[in-house]
Design an enzyme around this catalytic site. Structure first.
Site, short mmCIF file in Angstrom:
data_model
loop_
_atom_site.label_atom_id
_atom_site.label_comp_id
_atom_site.label_asym_id
_atom_site.label_seq_id
_atom_site.Cartn_x
_atom_site.Cartn_y
_atom_site.Cartn_z
N THR A 48 95.48 49.27 -132.68
CA THR A 48 94.01 49.28 -132.76
C THR A 48 93.44 48.07 -132.06
OG1 THR A 48 92.11 49.11 -134.26
CG2 THR A 48 94.23 48.35 -135.14
N SER A 49 92.35 48.31 -131.33
CA SER A 49 91.69 47.21 -130.62
C SER A 49 90.90 46.35 -131.60
CB SER A 49 90.76 47.78 -129.55
OG SER A 49 89.81 48.64 -130.16
N CYS A 102 77.50 82.67 -140.97
CA CYS A 102 76.08 82.46 -141.32
C CYS A 102 75.28 81.99 -140.10
CB CYS A 102 75.95 81.46 -142.47
SG CYS A 102 76.12 79.73 -141.95
N GLN A 133 92.45 54.80 -138.88
CA GLN A 133 91.22 55.22 -138.21
C GLN A 133 91.46 56.53 -137.48
OE1 GLN A 133 89.40 51.49 -136.16
NE2 GLN A 133 91.53 51.03 -136.51
N ASN A 167 100.45 45.44 -131.16
CA ASN A 167 99.45 46.05 -130.28
C ASN A 167 99.76 45.70 -128.83
OD1 ASN A 167 97.02 47.68 -130.83
ND2 ASN A 167 96.08 46.21 -129.42
N ASP A 187 94.23 62.47 -136.53
CA ASP A 187 95.19 63.45 -136.03
C ASP A 187 96.16 63.98 -137.08
OD1 ASP A 187 97.01 61.33 -136.36
OD2 ASP A 187 96.89 60.75 -134.25
N HIS A 219 88.20 57.79 -140.98
CA HIS A 219 87.31 58.57 -140.11
C HIS A 219 87.51 60.07 -140.25
CE1 HIS A 219 87.01 54.73 -137.43
NE2 HIS A 219 86.24 54.68 -138.50
P1 CNA Z 1 91.26 51.89 -129.37
O1 CNA Z 1 90.00 51.10 -129.37
O2 CNA Z 1 91.43 52.93 -128.33
O3 CNA Z 1 92.46 50.86 -129.30
C1 CNA Z 1 93.80 51.28 -129.24
C2 CNA Z 1 94.68 50.04 -129.13
O4 CNA Z 1 96.03 50.45 -129.27
C3 CNA Z 1 94.55 49.32 -127.78
O5 CNA Z 1 94.31 47.94 -128.02
C4 CNA Z 1 95.92 49.53 -127.11
O6 CNA Z 1 96.36 48.39 -126.41
C5 CNA Z 1 96.82 49.77 -128.29
N1 CNA Z 1 97.96 50.66 -128.03
C6 CNA Z 1 97.96 51.82 -127.33
N2 CNA Z 1 99.16 52.40 -127.39
C7 CNA Z 1 99.95 51.57 -128.12
C8 CNA Z 1 101.31 51.62 -128.55
N3 CNA Z 1 102.11 52.64 -128.24
N4 CNA Z 1 101.78 50.61 -129.29
C9 CNA Z 1 100.99 49.55 -129.62
N5 CNA Z 1 99.70 49.44 -129.24
C10 CNA Z 1 99.18 50.46 -128.53
O7 CNA Z 1 91.49 52.63 -130.77
P2 CNA Z 1 91.05 52.20 -132.24
O8 CNA Z 1 91.83 53.02 -133.17
O9 CNA Z 1 91.03 50.74 -132.40
O10 CNA Z 1 89.52 52.69 -132.24
C11 CNA Z 1 89.08 53.39 -133.25
C12 CNA Z 1 88.66 54.83 -132.90
C13 CNA Z 1 89.55 55.57 -131.95
C14 CNA Z 1 88.77 55.59 -134.17
O11 CNA Z 1 87.50 55.99 -134.56
C15 CNA Z 1 89.64 56.80 -133.92
O12 CNA Z 1 89.18 57.92 -134.59
C16 CNA Z 1 89.56 57.00 -132.45
N6 CNA Z 1 90.69 57.78 -131.85
C17 CNA Z 1 91.63 58.38 -132.62
C18 CNA Z 1 92.65 59.09 -132.03
C19 CNA Z 1 93.71 59.75 -132.90
O13 CNA Z 1 93.39 60.19 -134.01
N7 CNA Z 1 94.96 59.83 -132.44
C20 CNA Z 1 92.73 59.19 -130.64
C21 CNA Z 1 91.71 58.58 -129.87
C22 CNA Z 1 90.70 57.88 -130.49
#
Ligand code: CNA
Length: 354
Positions: free
Chosen positions: A188-189, A150, A101, A211, A104, A119
């Site tokens: 991911t959440s 443009c 998702q 996670n 980056d 995404h």
């Molecule tokens: P989210 O909803 O922010 O969830 C992130 C999850 O990762 C949380 O449950 C955290 O507890 C967990 N987490 C954080 N750091 C760690 C780690 N080091 N090790 C293990 N677990 C960890 O993000 P999702 O990806 O679920 O939500 C989807 C969105 C966020 C997508 O549409 C992305 O495009 C969007 N996003 C992307 C980026 C990126 O490309 N780096 C950054 C911020 C948001």
């Protein structure tokens, strides 16, 4: 120990698929949305999902770009050990696809080949009016809202909220999951749809969730690991015998060196080091024999120390082994202490204030 169990699962697998989110890149310094230090927990006039929506982009491109520049574009970081482990597992013939998702591009930088970006990506931009393409560097070289010749407002090639996902990528992700024997879900959440709905396509034997926070899918997983993803994967790769502790283990971490434009023989590697809440932005440089060492300050860069003997350097919160001749290059304002213990130079970073 959980990484031993993960290694045992990977050993049994031949068609592993990885499904990840923003937490995969937090160890590189890019904030996630819903994690403890995520963007949802920072004061902001609008929630991130509203800013990253199609309507918001059309109405307020200035706020949209301020958000993008402040939270997602300013990070020029290297992939972490987790990204690199996945690329290695693909090379080993274990992993068939990374479904992400994230926007980056770090999986590709780490060397993963089959990356399905649900995404889109922030590494490409285009003009919605005339379809002209632009690079991230071009966007970074502009201030404010970047405009096409443009007159159109240039936008990132990401899927904004309210927009449909790319059907070709969706189909490929469904197929990869349907054919997989093992699924690793990390960082991911599992709250963003339709992406999360894809997991229903997995019909294989084993599900692992790595996670920091609980997810709604934990109960149906065979193994749940609440540890940082990058560190977990590093330990797992060592357990699998794919990486060796010590110098060879960190070799992939030191990828991404580029020659310094002004100093022949000096290669610079951008890294982000972090420990116990201190954010430390620094660079490592390899000094080749005969290279001219830069003066103490040059173009906003200071050379602090050149490692003489065997040394350890703190990167991504881990002490890693660095070769003699490696220099620590840090931005002005950064201070650090150097601790010598016998023949070893140990560099200890502290008090980042850049
Ligand atoms: P989210 O909803 O922010 O969830 C992130 C999850 O990762 C949380 O449950 C955290 O507890 C967990 N987490 C954080 N750091 C760690 C780690 N080091 N090790 C293990 N677990 C960890 O993000 P999702 O990806 O679920 O939500 C989807 C969105 C966020 C997508 O549409 C992305 O495009 C969007 N996003 C992307 C980026 C990126 O490309 N780096 C950054 C911020 C948001």
């Amino acid at each position: 120990m959980s990484y031993r169990e993960l290694a045992a699962i990977i050993e049994k697998s031949n068609r592993l698929v990885f499904f990840g989110g923003a937490g995969v890149s937090t160890e590189c310094g890019i904030p996630d949305f819903r994690g403890q230090e995520g963007l949802y927990n920072r004061p902001s006039q609008y929630p991130p999902e509203e800013i990253l929506s199609h309507t918001f982009f059309e109405r307020h491109p200035d706020i949209f770009y301020d958000f993008l520049r402040e939270n997602l574009l300013k990070y020029r970081v290297s992939p972490n050990k987790g990204h690199r482990a996945l690329a290695e597992l693909e090379r080993m013939g274990k992993l068939t696809a990374v479904i992400t998702q994230n926007i980056d591009n770090l999986h590709q930088v780490a060397g993963s080949q089959n990356v399905l970006e649900l995404h889109g990506t922030l590494s490409r931009f285009y003009c919605p009016c005339c379809a002209e393409k632009f690079t991230l560097d071009w966007v970074n070289s502009r201030n404010g809202v970047p405009k096409c010749h443009c007159g159109g407002v240039v936008r990132p090639d990401i899927v904004l909220y309210e927009e449909p996902l790319d059907d070709r990528i969706w189909q490929a992700a469904m197929q990869a999951l349907a054919e997989a024997d093992t699924l690793i879900v990390a960082g991911t959440s599992l709250t963003v749809y339709p992406a999360t709905g894809l997991l229903r396509c997995f019909k294989g034997d084993r599900v692992v969730i790595i996670n920091r926070d609980e997810t709604g899918f934990d109960q149906s997983a065979d193994l749940v690991i609440r540890q940082p993803f990058g560190k977990t994967m590093m330990k797992t790769m060592i357990e699998l015998g794919a990486w060796q502790p010590g110098v060879t283990m960190v070799a992939p971490e030191l990828d991404g060196f580029v020659f310094h434009p002004s100093f022949p023989g000096i290669e610079i590697c951008p890294v982000l080091a972090e420990e116990q809440g201190w954010g430390i932005r620094s660079q490592l440089a390899k000094i080749h024999p005969g290279a001219e060492i830069p003066p103490h300050t040059h173009e906003g860069v200071e050379v602090f120390s050149i490692i003489q003997g065997s040394a350890q350097v703190l990167i991504d919160g881990d002490w890693i082994q660095a070769n003699p001749g490696t220099a620590l290059v840090a931005s002005p304002g950064t201070t650090h202490a150097v601790r010598n213990s016998g023949k070893e130079d140990v560099l200890l970073f502290a008090n980042f204030s850049c």
